[in-house]
Design a protein around this motif. Structure first.
Motif, PDB file in Angstrom:
ATOM      1  N   VAL A   1       5.548  -5.800 -25.624  1.00 16.58           N
ATOM      2  CA  VAL A   1       5.132  -7.178 -25.888  1.00 16.58           C
ATOM      3  C   VAL A   1       5.691  -7.646 -27.231  1.00 16.58           C
ATOM      4  CG1 VAL A   1       3.135  -8.632 -26.417  1.00 16.58           C
ATOM      5  CG2 VAL A   1       3.065  -7.092 -24.440  1.00 16.58           C
ATOM      6  N   ARG A   2       5.688  -6.765 -28.210  1.00 13.10           N
ATOM      7  CA  ARG A   2       6.216  -7.106 -29.538  1.00 13.10           C
ATOM      8  C   ARG A   2       7.689  -7.502 -29.459  1.00 13.10           C
ATOM      9  NH1 ARG A   2       4.833  -5.358 -34.954  1.00 13.10           N
ATOM     10  NH2 ARG A   2       6.652  -5.420 -36.329  1.00 13.10           N
ATOM     11  N   ASP A   3       8.478  -6.705 -28.737  1.00 15.10           N
ATOM     12  CA  ASP A   3       9.909  -7.003 -28.610  1.00 15.10           C
ATOM     13  C   ASP A   3      10.137  -8.276 -27.808  1.00 15.10           C
ATOM     14  OD1 ASP A   3      10.567  -4.788 -30.101  1.00 15.10           O
ATOM     15  OD2 ASP A   3      10.887  -3.492 -28.357  1.00 15.10           O
ATOM     16  N   ALA A   4       9.332  -8.483 -26.778  1.00 11.81           N
ATOM     17  CA  ALA A   4       9.482  -9.697 -25.971  1.00 11.81           C
ATOM     18  C   ALA A   4       9.192 -10.935 -26.800  1.00 11.81           C
ATOM     19  CB  ALA A   4       8.545  -9.633 -24.762  1.00 11.81           C
ATOM     20  N   LEU A   5       8.135 -10.876 -27.602  1.00 10.02           N
ATOM     21  CA  LEU A   5       7.778 -12.023 -28.439  1.00 10.02           C
ATOM     22  C   LEU A   5       8.827 -12.282 -29.520  1.00 10.02           C
ATOM     23  CD1 LEU A   5       3.956 -11.318 -28.899  1.00 10.02           C
ATOM     24  CD2 LEU A   5       4.979 -13.162 -27.543  1.00 10.02           C
TER      25      LEU A   5
END
Length: 396
Positions: A30-34
C-alpha cells in the motif's frame, strides 16, 4: 457442421496468431502504491485488510491497508463486486489498474478488476469496530488484533524505523554488531534485579544447576562488549534486557531493548559524547523523514505538545556541564526537591528534569562525577580533594 468448422478455424487462428493477454500484475505494498509518481493504469496487485466499505448504486469503495502505511489505499470497483464477505476486517487480494484519483483526498486509487476474499471476518463478533477509537486498556485484551489499529500500527512502524536507523548509524561509523547472550551467569555489577533461568521441570538434585552455575536473563551486555573491545576497536549491541523490578511505572520495565557500545583507544570524553549525540540526532531525523504521518499521529494522541521539542533538540548542540556545576544550579533553584542536592550524592530524576529545563530543554551531559559514585574501573581525574572520575552520566 458449419458451426464446428468456424470454431475449428477460430482455434487455428488463435494458435497461429498471438492473442491479447493482460500483463501480469505487479505486487505492490500500500505504501508503494500510494507513493507511485506516474499512475497511468499499470496493472498491480495489493493484499491487505479492509478498513472501510462504502457501497453506492453503481460503485463500490473499499479502503485497504497492509500495515506498510498509516494511509489506506482506496479501491474503486463495480457494484457487482459487492458481497457480504467484503466487510471491515476481512483480508483481500485486489488486482486492477492503478490510476490517478479525481478526488483531492488521495493521489491515486486502484480500479479493481478482481477482488478475492482471502479470509472473511464476522463483523459482529470482531472486537474492533469501524470508526471507533478504542482505549489502550481495551486493546490490551486483544494482543493478536491491536496492531491493526492506527495508534499501535504507528508506534510499531516508528520503532521499526528507529531500530533500522540505530543499526545504520553504527554500521556507517565502523562499529561491529555483537550479539551478546540473553542467558548469562553475570549480573553486570548489580545493574538490576535478576530473573533466574531454570528448567520448567523440577531438577531432581536441587544443588545442581542446568548450566552448572546459576544463570539469569541479561540485565546488560556491557561486560561481553568489554571483552570484544579487546579485539574490535568499536562494537555495539542492541538487544533485549530484563529487570526483575516489581514496578508499574514507565521508568521500570521488566523487558526492554537497550543500545550499548564500547570504543577502544578513545582520545577524550568529548569524542564519546559526540558519538552519543550523533546517534540520537541521526535516529530522530530518520524517523521524522521516513514516517512523518505516524509521528504526527503520536504527537496528536500519545504525546501532545512534544512536537516542537524534537525540532528544538535537532537545531541545538547538546550541553555539557560538570557535576559540580549541576549541584550548584540545583542548590540555587527556587524549587523544593524531595532529595536535597548535595555534593557527593547521586542526582535523581527530579534533579535531571530541572537541569534540562534550566538549560533550555536541550539534552545535557553531566561529567566529572564523584569517584565514589562510579565503578572501580572509571578513570581517576586525580583532581585533589573532591576526587572525580572522567565519565559522563549518559545524558538526559
Amino acid at each position: 457442421m458449419f458451426g464446428a468448422r468456424c470454431v475449428l478455424r477460430a482455434l487455428r487462428s488463435c494458435s497461429s496468431a498471438p492473442c491479447a493477454r493482460h500483463k501480469p500484475s505487479t505486487k505492490l505494498s500500500v505504501r508503494d502504491a500510494l507513493g507511485a509518481q506516474n499512475a497511468s493504469g499499470e496493472r498491480v496487485k495489493v493484499q491487505g485488510w479492509i478498513r472501510s466499505v462504502r457501497s453506492q448504486k453503481e460503485v463500490l469503495f473499499l479502503h485497504v491497508n497492509d500495515g506498510s502505511s498509516l494511509e489506506n489505499l482506496q479501491v474503486v470497483a463495480d457494484s457487482s463486486f459487492d458481497s457480504r464477505e467484503l466487510a471491515f476486517g476481512s483480508s483481500v487480494e485486489v488486482q486492477g489498474q492503478l490510476v490517478k484519483s479525481p478526488s483531492k483526498r488521495q493521489n491515486v486509487e486502484l480500479k479493481a478488476e478482481k477482488i478475492e476474499v482471502v479470509g472473511n471476518c464476522d463483523i459482529k463478533a470482531f472486537p474492533l469496530k469501524y470508526k471507533e477509537r478504542h482505549p489502550l486498556e481495551y486493546l490490551r485484551q486483544y494482543p493478536h488484533l491491536r496492531c491493526r489499529t492506527n495508534v499501535l500500527g504507528s508506534i510499531l512502524r516508528v520503532r521499526s524505523e528507529a531500530t533500522a536507523a540505530v543499526h545504520s548509524f553504527f554500521k556507517d561509523n565502523g562499529f561491529v554488531h555483537i550479539h551478546t547472550p540473553v542467558i548469562t551467569s553475570n549480573d553486570c555489577e548489580g545493574a538490576g534485579e535478576l530473573f533466574q533461568v531454570e528448567p520448567s521441570s523440577k531438577i531432581k538434585v536441587p544443588e545442581e544447576n542446568f548450566f552448572n552455575v546459576p544463570a539469569f536473563l541479561t540485565v546488560s551486555g556491557q561486560l561481553h562488549l568489554e571483552v570484544m573491545s579487546g579485539a574490535f576497536t568499536q562494537v555495539f549491541t542492541f538487544g533485549p534486557t530484563f529487570r526483575a523490578e516489581n514496578s508499574q511505572s514507565r521508568r521500570h520495565l521488566a523487558e526492554f531493548y537497550m543500545v550499548e557500545a564500547e570504543i577502544s583507544f578513545l582520545e577524550s570524553l568529548q569524542d564519546l559524547m559526540q558519538v552519543m549525540e550523533g546517534l540520537f540526532k541521526t535516529t530522530t531525523m530518520t524517523v521524522l523523514s521516513s514516517c512523518p504521518e505516524d509521528v504526527e499521529l503520536c504527537h496528536k494522541f500519545i504525546a501532545p505538545g512534544q512536537k516542537d521539542r524534537l525540532e528544538h533538540m535537532l537545531k541545538n548542540n547538546f550541553l555539557v556541564i560538570s557535576y559540580t556545576e549541576a549541584v550548584e544550579i540545583l542548590k540555587q533553584a527556587s524549587q523544593n526537591f524531595t532529595f536535597t542536592p548535595e555534593w557527593g550524592a547521586d542526582l535523581h530524576t527530579e534533579h535531571e528534569k530541572y537541569l534540562v529545563k534550566h538549560c533550555g530543554d536541550i539534552p545535557v551531559f553531566v561529567i566529572n562525577y564523584p569517584l565514589s559514585l562510579k565503578p572501580f574501573y572509571m578513570r581517576d581525574n586525580e583532581d585533589g580533594p573532591q576526587h572525580t572520575s572522567a565519565e559522563d552520566t549518559g545524558g538526559f
